[in-house]
Design a protein around this motif. Structure first.
Motif, PDB file in Angstrom:
ATOM      1  N   TYR A 159       0.841  -1.197   0.000  1.00  0.00           N
ATOM      2  CA  TYR A 159       0.000   0.000   0.000  1.00  0.00           C
ATOM      3  C   TYR A 159       0.873   1.242   0.000  1.00  0.00           C
ATOM      4  O   TYR A 159       1.709   1.439   0.891  1.00  0.00           O
ATOM      5  N   ALA A 160       0.703   2.092  -1.009  1.00  0.00           N
ATOM      6  CA  ALA A 160       1.455   3.347  -1.106  1.00  0.00           C
ATOM      7  C   ALA A 160       0.805   4.363  -0.175  1.00  0.00           C
ATOM      8  O   ALA A 160      -0.144   5.062  -0.532  1.00  0.00           O
ATOM      9  N   SER A 161       1.337   4.461   1.031  1.00  0.00           N
ATOM     10  CA  SER A 161       0.620   5.119   2.119  1.00  0.00           C
ATOM     11  C   SER A 161       0.550   6.629   1.999  1.00  0.00           C
ATOM     12  O   SER A 161      -0.187   7.269   2.753  1.00  0.00           O
ATOM     13  N   LYS A 162       1.274   7.219   1.057  1.00  0.00           N
ATOM     14  CA  LYS A 162       1.145   8.668   0.892  1.00  0.00           C
ATOM     15  C   LYS A 162      -0.280   9.046   0.506  1.00  0.00           C
ATOM     16  O   LYS A 162      -0.707  10.180   0.714  1.00  0.00           O
ATOM     17  N   ALA A 163      -1.042   8.092  -0.047  1.00  0.00           N
ATOM     18  CA  ALA A 163      -2.425   8.370  -0.427  1.00  0.00           C
ATOM     19  C   ALA A 163      -3.287   8.688   0.787  1.00  0.00           C
ATOM     20  O   ALA A 163      -4.142   9.572   0.738  1.00  0.00           O
ATOM     21  N   PHE A 164      -3.079   7.962   1.873  1.00  0.00           N
ATOM     22  CA  PHE A 164      -3.803   8.205   3.124  1.00  0.00           C
ATOM     23  C   PHE A 164      -3.112   7.431   4.238  1.00  0.00           C
ATOM     24  O   PHE A 164      -3.094   6.206   4.231  1.00  0.00           O
ATOM     25  N   SER A 165      -2.538   8.151   5.172  1.00  0.00           N
ATOM     26  CA  SER A 165      -1.797   7.531   6.270  1.00  0.00           C
ATOM     27  C   SER A 165      -2.483   7.788   7.592  1.00  0.00           C
ATOM     28  O   SER A 165      -2.790   8.929   7.935  1.00  0.00           O
ATOM     29  N   SER A 166      -2.711   6.734   8.333  1.00  0.00           N
ATOM     30  CA  SER A 166      -3.160   6.836   9.717  1.00  0.00           C
ATOM     31  C   SER A 166      -2.930   5.495  10.376  1.00  0.00           C
ATOM     32  O   SER A 166      -2.737   4.482   9.691  1.00  0.00           O
ATOM     33  N   ILE A 167      -2.957   5.478  11.694  1.00  0.00           N
ATOM     34  CA  ILE A 167      -2.756   4.217  12.403  1.00  0.00           C
ATOM     35  C   ILE A 167      -3.811   3.200  11.993  1.00  0.00           C
ATOM     36  O   ILE A 167      -3.507   2.039  11.694  1.00  0.00           O
ATOM     37  N   ARG A 176      -3.705   5.189  -4.441  1.00  0.00           N
ATOM     38  CA  ARG A 176      -4.980   5.792  -4.829  1.00  0.00           C
ATOM     39  C   ARG A 176      -6.007   4.714  -5.179  1.00  0.00           C
ATOM     40  O   ARG A 176      -7.179   4.808  -4.824  1.00  0.00           O
ATOM     41  N   SER A 177      -5.563   3.666  -5.885  1.00  0.00           N
ATOM     42  CA  SER A 177      -6.501   2.645  -6.353  1.00  0.00           C
ATOM     43  C   SER A 177      -7.019   1.760  -5.226  1.00  0.00           C
ATOM     44  O   SER A 177      -7.985   1.016  -5.428  1.00  0.00           O
ATOM     45  N   LEU A 178      -6.418   1.818  -4.052  1.00  0.00           N
ATOM     46  CA  LEU A 178      -6.934   1.100  -2.888  1.00  0.00           C
ATOM     47  C   LEU A 178      -7.921   1.943  -2.091  1.00  0.00           C
ATOM     48  O   LEU A 178      -8.912   1.430  -1.572  1.00  0.00           O
ATOM     49  N   VAL A 179      -7.643   3.236  -1.966  1.00  0.00           N
ATOM     50  CA  VAL A 179      -8.442   4.050  -1.044  1.00  0.00           C
ATOM     51  C   VAL A 179      -9.170   5.219  -1.699  1.00  0.00           C
ATOM     52  O   VAL A 179     -10.048   5.825  -1.078  1.00  0.00           O
ATOM     53  N   GLY A 191     -27.706  24.260   5.452  1.00  0.00           N
ATOM     54  CA  GLY A 191     -27.879  23.096   6.319  1.00  0.00           C
ATOM     55  C   GLY A 191     -27.985  21.786   5.581  1.00  0.00           C
ATOM     56  O   GLY A 191     -27.897  20.715   6.207  1.00  0.00           O
ATOM     57  N   ASP A 192     -28.175  21.823   4.253  1.00  0.00           N
ATOM     58  CA  ASP A 192     -28.172  20.581   3.480  1.00  0.00           C
ATOM     59  C   ASP A 192     -26.780  19.963   3.508  1.00  0.00           C
ATOM     60  O   ASP A 192     -25.775  20.625   3.802  1.00  0.00           O
ATOM     61  N   LEU A 193     -26.739  18.689   3.139  1.00  0.00           N
ATOM     62  CA  LEU A 193     -25.484  17.928   3.219  1.00  0.00           C
ATOM     63  C   LEU A 193     -25.000  17.593   1.818  1.00  0.00           C
ATOM     64  O   LEU A 193     -25.763  17.048   1.002  1.00  0.00           O
ATOM     65  N   LEU A 194     -23.742  17.926   1.525  1.00  0.00           N
ATOM     66  CA  LEU A 194     -23.140  17.610   0.229  1.00  0.00           C
ATOM     67  C   LEU A 194     -22.116  16.498   0.415  1.00  0.00           C
ATOM     68  O   LEU A 194     -21.274  16.562   1.314  1.00  0.00           O
ATOM     69  N   ALA A 195     -22.180  15.481  -0.453  1.00  0.00           N
ATOM     70  CA  ALA A 195     -21.199  14.395  -0.460  1.00  0.00           C
ATOM     71  C   ALA A 195     -20.357  14.511  -1.722  1.00  0.00           C
ATOM     72  O   ALA A 195     -20.890  14.488  -2.836  1.00  0.00           O
ATOM     73  N   VAL A 196     -19.055  14.660  -1.560  1.00  0.00           N
ATOM     74  CA  VAL A 196     -18.134  14.673  -2.692  1.00  0.00           C
ATOM     75  C   VAL A 196     -17.424  13.324  -2.707  1.00  0.00           C
ATOM     76  O   VAL A 196     -16.798  12.928  -1.723  1.00  0.00           O
ATOM     77  N   PHE A 197     -17.537  12.620  -3.826  1.00  0.00           N
ATOM     78  CA  PHE A 197     -17.057  11.251  -3.904  1.00  0.00           C
ATOM     79  C   PHE A 197     -15.592  11.159  -4.320  1.00  0.00           C
ATOM     80  O   PHE A 197     -15.018  12.093  -4.883  1.00  0.00           O
ATOM     81  N   CYS A 198     -14.989  10.015  -4.022  1.00  0.00           N
ATOM     82  CA  CYS A 198     -13.622   9.669  -4.454  1.00  0.00           C
ATOM     83  C   CYS A 198     -12.570  10.618  -3.887  1.00  0.00           C
ATOM     84  O   CYS A 198     -11.643  11.036  -4.583  1.00  0.00           O
ATOM     85  N   THR A 199     -12.713  10.953  -2.615  1.00  0.00           N
ATOM     86  CA  THR A 199     -11.745  11.837  -1.958  1.00  0.00           C
ATOM     87  C   THR A 199     -10.841  11.076  -0.988  1.00  0.00           C
ATOM     88  O   THR A 199     -10.184  11.670  -0.150  1.00  0.00           O
ATOM     89  N   GLY A 200     -10.794   9.756  -1.125  1.00  0.00           N
ATOM     90  CA  GLY A 200     -10.029   8.950  -0.173  1.00  0.00           C
ATOM     91  C   GLY A 200      -8.528   9.023  -0.334  1.00  0.00           C
ATOM     92  O   GLY A 200      -7.780   8.669   0.583  1.00  0.00           O
ATOM     93  N   ALA A 201      -8.061   9.456  -1.507  1.00  0.00           N
ATOM     94  CA  ALA A 201      -6.617   9.585  -1.742  1.00  0.00           C
ATOM     95  C   ALA A 201      -6.251  11.061  -1.847  1.00  0.00           C
ATOM     96  O   ALA A 201      -6.872  11.805  -2.605  1.00  0.00           O
ATOM     97  N   TYR A 202      -5.260  11.464  -1.084  1.00  0.00           N
ATOM     98  CA  TYR A 202      -4.712  12.818  -1.125  1.00  0.00           C
ATOM     99  C   TYR A 202      -5.707  13.877  -0.657  1.00  0.00           C
ATOM    100  O   TYR A 202      -5.566  15.048  -0.985  1.00  0.00           O
ATOM    101  N   GLY A 203      -6.711  13.467   0.093  1.00  0.00           N
ATOM    102  CA  GLY A 203      -7.592  14.416   0.749  1.00  0.00           C
ATOM    103  C   GLY A 203      -7.038  14.698   2.135  1.00  0.00           C
ATOM    104  O   GLY A 203      -6.413  15.738   2.365  1.00  0.00           O
ATOM    105  N   TYR A 204      -7.225  13.761   3.038  1.00  0.00           N
ATOM    106  CA  TYR A 204      -6.682  13.924   4.388  1.00  0.00           C
ATOM    107  C   TYR A 204      -5.161  14.073   4.376  1.00  0.00           C
ATOM    108  O   TYR A 204      -4.607  14.905   5.100  1.00  0.00           O
ATOM    109  N   SER A 205      -4.474  13.301   3.530  1.00  0.00           N
ATOM    110  CA  SER A 205      -3.008  13.322   3.560  1.00  0.00           C
ATOM    111  C   SER A 205      -2.430  14.659   3.113  1.00  0.00           C
ATOM    112  O   SER A 205      -1.309  15.010   3.466  1.00  0.00           O
ATOM    113  N   MET A 206      -3.198  15.446   2.325  1.00  0.00           N
ATOM    114  CA  MET A 206      -2.734  16.764   1.891  1.00  0.00           C
ATOM    115  C   MET A 206      -3.511  17.889   2.571  1.00  0.00           C
ATOM    116  O   MET A 206      -3.388  19.048   2.182  1.00  0.00           O
TER     117      MET A 206
END
Length: 441
Positions: free
Chosen positions: A63-71, A293-296, A379-394
Motif C-alpha cells: 500500500y502506497a501510504s502517501k495516499a492516506f496515512s493513519s494508524i 490511490r486505487s486502494l483508497v 444546512g443541506d449535506l453535500l457528499a463529494v465522492f472519491c476523496t479517499g486519496a490525497y484528501g486527508y493526507s494533503m
C-alpha cells in the motif's frame, strides 16, 4: 449517478455508506468529514492479490501510504496482508505505532535524512528504495556504524512515463527521482552497491506515472528493465530477485475516467514479466506493486454542510460549503474533477446547476464547477465522492481551519479513527513572542 462500493440511496432518500446513513454520520461527527468505505478497501486489496495467488507467484502488494496515512489505515492494511510503502519518517513512525510488520515496510523518497534512515535501520524494516548516490553513501556509513546489513532496491527511471491513456518513452530523464537507465547512472549505482560490504541489492524499482488507465506503459517498462537486467548479469554477475513495477493504477473520479479492473493491471504485469523471464532465461523474480490511490481513492467520501450562496445573474450560482482547499487541495492545485450529490436529497431531481465553493479566503478555492444538483439550502449535506486519496493526507490549516475527522464505516457500523482537530490543537506548538520593546506603562 455512479455510486462506488457500498454507497446507495436508502429508504429515507439519504446517501448511505457502508450501511450507515450519511446524515447520521454528519450529525454524530460533524462536517467536513472524511468517510471511508472499509468493504471497498478490502475488496480492492483482494483484487490486487488475486492474480498473484492464482498464478502461485511470490509477490508483495504494498500500500502506497502517501495516499492516506493513519494508524487505523495501516492496521487495516495489515489485516489484508498488504506490505507498506512509506516515504517519510512520519509515515514510518505511524506504521510502527500501528504495529505494522516492519519486515514488510519499504522506504521510498528522494531526500531521506540521516535520522530517517537510521530509524529505518534500527527498526529493521524490510527494504530501502535507494534514490541517489548521496543516500547510498549515508546507508554505507550507517550500515557500518550500526553493524546492520541493508537490503535495498535501486529506483531507476526507465524512460517510460504514463498518465491516463498516454505514455511516452523519453519522458523520465528530467526527474528528481531515481537513477537514469540510459545515461550510465543506473549502471554505476549497481556497480557501487555490489561493491559494498553492508548493502545487499535485492533488485530494482520503477514508477512510471499516476492515474494510468491502460497497461502498455507497464509492459514497456518491464521490457526495458529486463533488457538492462540482462546486461547487468553479463557485466556484473547480478541477478535481480525482486522487480518492483510501482503503482499509478487509475480510478474513476468522473464519467470521463475509464480505469481497468485491478486484476487486469496485475495480469498484464505478470504476463510481461513471464515473457521477459523466458526471453532472457531468468528465474522468476518476486514481483512487487504499489497501489495507493486505487486502494483508497474511491473508498473515500467527504461530507460537507451547505452554508452561503450567491447568484450572479447570467453567469453562475455559487454554493459554499464548510470546507474546501484545506481538506481537498487537489482542485486548486491541478484542476482535479469530482462528482457530488446532496446526501440528504438523493431522490430529488437535479434541476439546479451550481458551483461548489470552499470557505478559504482564496478565489481559487472551488471544489466543483457547474454541477447539476437538487435545489440546495443552508444546512443541506453535500457528499463529494472519491476523496479517499490525497484528501486527508494533503489537508492543511490554511486560514487556521481545523482538519476534519476521519470515520471508517463497515457493515452498518461507524468508527472514528482520526479525531477532528481543535483550535487548541492548532496553537499547541505556538510559543509567545518575547518582545524586546519595553512597556510604556
Amino acid at each position: 449517478m455512479y455510486l462506488h462500493g457500498t454507497c446507495r440511496q436508502n429508504e429515507l432518500g439519504h446517501l448511505e455508506i457502508g450501511g450507515v446513513d450519511a446524515v447520521s454520520l454528519a450529525e454524530t461527527y460533524g462536517t467536513p468529514l472524511y468517510v471511508y468505505d472499509v468493504a471497498l478497501i478490502r475488496e480492492r486489496a483482494k483484487s490486487f492479490q488475486k492474480a498473484f495467488i492464482e498464478e502461485e507467484l511470490t509477490a508483495q502488494v504494498a500500500y502506497a501510504s502517501k495516499a492516506f496515512s493513519s494508524i487505523a489505515m495501516f492496521q487495516l492494511a495489515k489485516e489484508e496482508g498488504l506490505s507498506l510503502d512509506v516515504v517519510s519518517g512520519g509515515e514510518l513512525h505511524t506504521a510502527i505505532c500501528a504495529g505494522f510488520p516492519v519486515e514488510k515496510i519499504h522506504f521510498h523518497g528522494n531526500n531521506k535524512s540521516r535520522d530517517e534512515l537510521k530509524m529505518a535501520l534500527e527498526n529493521e524494516i524490510g527494504c530501502i528504495v535507494v534514490d541517489n548516490f548521496y543516500e547510498m553513501k549515508l546507508l554505507e556509513e550507517l550500515g557500518q556504524e550500526l553493524s546492520k546489513q541493508v537490503k535495498v532496491l535501486l529506483r531507476i527511471t526507465p524512460g517510460v512515463e504514463a498518465h491516463t491513456h498516454d505514455y511516452i518513452t523519453t519522458g523520465q530523464e528530467d526527474s528528481k527521482f531515481g537513477f537514469d537507465l540510459h545515461n550510465g547512472q543506473a549502471d554505476e549505482a549497481v556497480k557501487r552497491v555490489l561493491e559494498s560490504e553492508v548493502i545487499e541489492l535485492l533488485g530494482v524499482h520503477c514508477h512510471i506515472g499516476s492515474q494510468i488507465f491502460d497497461t502498455a506503459g507497464f509492459v514497456l517498462a518491464a521490457d526495458k528493465i529486463f533488457l538492462k537486467l540482462n546486461e547487468w548479469r553479463e557485466s556484473f554477475g547480478f541477478i535481480s530477485t525482486v522487480l518492483n513495477l510501482g503503482g499509478g493504477f487509475g480510478i474513476r473520479y468522473t464519467e470521463e475516467d475509464e480505469p481497468l479492473p485491478a486484476t487486469e493491471y496485475v495480469e498484464k504485469i505478470i504476463q510481461a514479466v513471464k515473457e521477459n523471464v523466458a526471453r532472457y532465461e531468468f528465474d522468476m523474480p518476486e514481483i512487487w506493486i504499489e497501489p495507493g490511490r486505487s486502494l483508497v481513492g474511491d473508498a473515500g467520501t467527504t461530507l460537507y454542510t451547505i452554508g452561503s450562496s450567491k447568484h450572479v445573474p447570467g453567469i453562475r450560482d455559487y454554493v459554499a460549503v464548510d470546507g474546501g482547499m484545506s481538506d481537498n487541495i487537489r482542485p486548486a492545485l491541478y484542476q482535479a474533477k469530482y462528482e457530488a450529490a446532496s446526501a440528504n436529497k438523493m431522490s430529488q431531481s437535479h434541476d439546479q446547476t451550481v458551483s461548489i465553493a470552499g470557505k478559504c479566503c482564496e478565489s481559487g478555492d472551488m471544489l466543483i464547477w457547474d454541477i447539476d444538483l437538487p435545489e440546495l439550502s443552508q444546512g443541506d449535506l453535500l457528499a463529494v465522492f472519491c476523496t479517499g486519496a490525497y484528501g486527508y493526507s494533503m489537508s492543511n490549516n490554511y486560514n487556521r481551519i481545523p482538519r476534519p475527522a476521519v470515520v471508517f464505516v463497515e457493515d452498518g457500523e461507524a468508527q472514528l479513527v482520526v479525531e477532528r482537530e481543535s483550535y487548541a490543537d492548532m496553537v499547541k506548538l505556538d510559543l509567545p513572542y518575547q518582545s524586546k520593546v519595553k512597556s510604556s506603562t
